[in-house]
Scaffold this active site. Structure first.
Site, mmCIF file in Angstrom:
data_model
loop_
_atom_site.group_PDB
_atom_site.id
_atom_site.type_symbol
_atom_site.label_atom_id
_atom_site.label_comp_id
_atom_site.label_asym_id
_atom_site.label_seq_id
_atom_site.Cartn_x
_atom_site.Cartn_y
_atom_site.Cartn_z
ATOM 1 N N PHE A 66 0.859 -1.184 0.000
ATOM 2 C CA PHE A 66 0.000 0.000 0.000
ATOM 3 C C PHE A 66 0.898 1.238 0.000
ATOM 4 C CE2 PHE A 66 -2.844 3.184 1.927
ATOM 5 C CZ PHE A 66 -3.870 3.111 0.997
ATOM 6 N N ASP A 68 2.879 -5.722 7.530
ATOM 7 C CA ASP A 68 1.691 -4.879 7.603
ATOM 8 C C ASP A 68 0.476 -5.785 7.419
ATOM 9 O OD1 ASP A 68 -0.504 -3.239 7.137
ATOM 10 O OD2 ASP A 68 0.630 -1.762 5.976
ATOM 11 N N TYR A 100 -9.825 -0.319 11.193
ATOM 12 C CA TYR A 100 -11.131 0.024 10.601
ATOM 13 C C TYR A 100 -11.554 -0.845 9.432
ATOM 14 C CZ TYR A 100 -8.193 3.083 7.561
ATOM 15 O OH TYR A 100 -7.251 3.599 6.713
ATOM 16 N N LYS A 101 -10.779 -1.867 9.112
ATOM 17 C CA LYS A 101 -11.169 -2.761 8.020
ATOM 18 C C LYS A 101 -11.868 -3.991 8.612
ATOM 19 C CE LYS A 101 -7.356 -1.006 5.177
ATOM 20 N NZ LYS A 101 -8.126 -0.346 4.095
ATOM 21 N N ARG A 114 -13.007 -3.999 -6.773
ATOM 22 C CA ARG A 114 -12.525 -4.761 -5.628
ATOM 23 C C ARG A 114 -13.706 -5.120 -4.735
ATOM 24 N NH1 ARG A 114 -8.355 -2.225 -1.122
ATOM 25 N NH2 ARG A 114 -10.212 -1.035 -0.587
#
Lengths: 409, 409
Positions: A125, A196, A221-222, A368
């Protein structure tokens, strides 16, 4: 809003089926974007209100002691620890994923002062790469951020590498790195391994301790459903507690924060990763959200995730012409998402969202879909593909209003 | 709980008297710790609930665009700007005060590469000193953190100084530095001036632009009432927007975050101070809390603050033997707090809290009382001193249970 089927044979024996009721999801929506922002656990609003009205409003400053705010970063960290295979006392929650990466990358580089290469891949990312660039430039000591293709990482690990900085699951394709293998290779070459877990934590069981990861970071938050911009987390393997020191030397990471000494003296262990005062309201939402996982069998979670993803791929490939699979076909090499390429991917995703199927788009051409086994069913998968197929068959995506980019994509 | 007087002649003409109703304060409490954690504005719980239930719960990921989360850091920044004398476009909210200090200190040092001294004073809040030590050690370029006594700062500014890093109001004593004078001295010596407004923002009108401050940071959870651990803020004077770059190079500070480039390219202006995804729930509480200031005349706020502090000093000095004023006697040299020294300060504060008067303690011997003009009245001052005088007269503080230190003091 489209009416869609509500049952599917594969949902019949789903041991996680009851978890759907633990979330408040809006009617008429099939939510396939839990990898961007997890859905709202139904008990979180009341918990947040309690923290706001009673703890803050009534206990005021006393709540730091009486309501345990002061232990919150460690307490949440240990809760996350169970999901990522970390024994207690190695994780704290707080700050953002980016900030936490800066801490562990600086700490890791300091453990390998004679080496200058940070190895990462082009599937990482971007913020991880940016933070590494920022640290590299700040240090001005000739560090190099070496980027290779994801499939070249294993071979690129050699004795020049100080630190491998790898995101386990690719945010665009869902491609998953082999943590155990890459960590072993890093160690064999004398390098430090940073992981990560942004798209891993809560998506499937991670085994940080068993893989002997050195440092890790991840997102609240995912798949952890901690709420928008929820605080992140940072892991430091116990064997590094005596020697790893990070440079964001805030008072909460001091050995005695309330002594108010003029000189910094790092706290022992993972507490040294704390910096400033954490955002308690957002922390409270994350802490409450994690309770949803309390009785979840992570093996069952993964099995359902694979089942959902496989069904989605099968259905899309048999009914949706023009979409090309961008994720690995082998489930063992995927996280909990499936991505397809489509030239007008942005417009296609807007058309899907307009019909209640929420996924997202990643430049240049990726649509996605994240599958959160806690609240997505096989019936949802079929219904989503029904709508996708219809949009493609009618070219419903081909409208000007679907091609105007929003600020957040 | 003590019944106390509810009116005082000085409250009669108070133009801010009605603001008390804008806060939810518990019955039986006189809250003199708004400098540690501001009280709960009455409309905040409903606002937070709206963000949790409707924005997160129903809009889900779409809320970044539809509910303006993406502009939140700038929007809150501009709201704070009015209180600290910053024209729009120079402040973003987010991260913690400590993290924000790291950003601006690194950016400032980079603007003065030929100089190596960071000047601060022993009255600064320790986390600022710690963060500077962390950055100094990370850089390894021979920087020096030079600490002088607060009253020696003006004379210590010479042409060796790269950056002055000064907290305007001393967290222990309330002593206030002259921002205009010290900034002018810094500039005359060719130094960059960083101001920490932790105990200033919302306590009285600050004039960052007028004083020509270069950078500033501040806290959201004290006089701004943003809630426990509320996000902090960071100011970059417009004249530095083209050249100041901070090293915590996260994706939200990228010029095009959703292009997902592999290379960092800093955003223009103050947006470059953004790093990771901000904690939206905590940000929402802060944003709502700031509305309390919308119709507040900051001159009236300051006048009431001075009046409350003067009355408190007068009453304590005439009725409370053993307490020695630790704050400047001259109101022009104080923020919005009053501190006294007392050898058994910790125990005294515990005894006060047990009787409903909430202030706090700062090592080694300081009892600290913050006066937030929005919700503290002159009647509160009298009532607080009544209880304080009684505790001293009866030595009610002299109990073992008041001497056991809590984790957070």
């Amino acid at each position: 809003m489209t009416t869609h089927i509500t049952s599917h044979p594969l949902d019949a024996g789903d041991p996680l089926a009851a978890k759907r009721a633990a979330f408040d999801l809006p009617a008429g929506v099939i939510y396939l974007d839990g990898n961007s922002l997890g859905a709202l656990p139904a008990h979180v609003p009341a918990r947040v209100e309690e923290v706001v009205r009673t703890q803050w409003g009534t206990s005021l400053i006393r709540a730091w002691n009486t309501h345990g705010w002061v232990e919150m970063q460690r307490r949440i960290g240990d809760r996350i620890g169970r999901l990522v295979g970390a024994a207690p006392g190695q994780i704290v929650a707080g700050d953002s994923t980016s900030i936490n990466l800066f801490k562990v990358l600086a700490a890791a580089l300091a453990l390998r002062p004679e080496r200058k290469v940070i190895l990462s891949d082009t599937g990482n990312f971007p913020t991880d790469l940016y933070m590494a660039q920022g640290l590299r430039d700040l240090l001005g000591q000739g560090h190099e951020l070496r980027l290779v293709a994801p499939e070249e990482v294993a071979d690129a690990i050699d004795e020049s590498i100080a630190v491998t900085m790898i995101t386990q699951v690719d945010y665009r394709t869902g491609r998953r790195h082999d943590m155990k293998d890459l960590t072993a290779r890093a160690h064999a070459a004398g390098a430090i391994a940073i992981w990560d877990l942004a798209h891993s934590a809560g998506a499937f069981q991670v085994e940080l301790d068993a893989c002997q990861a050195d440092f890790a970071i991840g997102c609240g938050y995912k798949y952890l459903n901690g709420g928008p911009g929820a605080p992140a987390f940072v892991y430091v393997a116990e064997r590094h507690h005596a020697t790893a020191v990070q440079p964001l030397a805030g008072w909460h990471g001091h050995d005695a924060p309330f002594a108010f000494d003029l000189d910094y003296r790092p706290a022992h262990g993972v507490d040294q990763m704390k910096v400033g005062t954490p955002p308690v309201l957002s922390m409270a939402a994350l802490e409450a959200a994690l309770e949803v996982f309390d009785d979840v069998d992570m093996t069952a979670l993964r099995a359902k995730s694979v089942s959902l993803c496989e069904l989605f791929i099968r259905e899309v490939e048999s009914r949706c012409e023009g979409l090309v699979l961008a994720s690995p076909r082998n489930a063992d090499q995927r996280g909990s998402q499936v991505s397809f390429r489509f030239p007008e991917g942005y417009a296609l995703m807007q058309a899907l969202i307009a019909r209640g199927v929420i996924g997202d788009f990643r430049a240049p051409d990726i649509v996605r879909f994240g599958f959160t086994p806690l609240y997505v069913s096989h019936a949802d998968v079929i219904a989503a593909v029904d709508i996708l197929a219809d949009i493609l068959a009618t070219r419903a995506w081909d409208r000007p209003e679907y091609k105007t980019r929003a600020k957040v994509t």
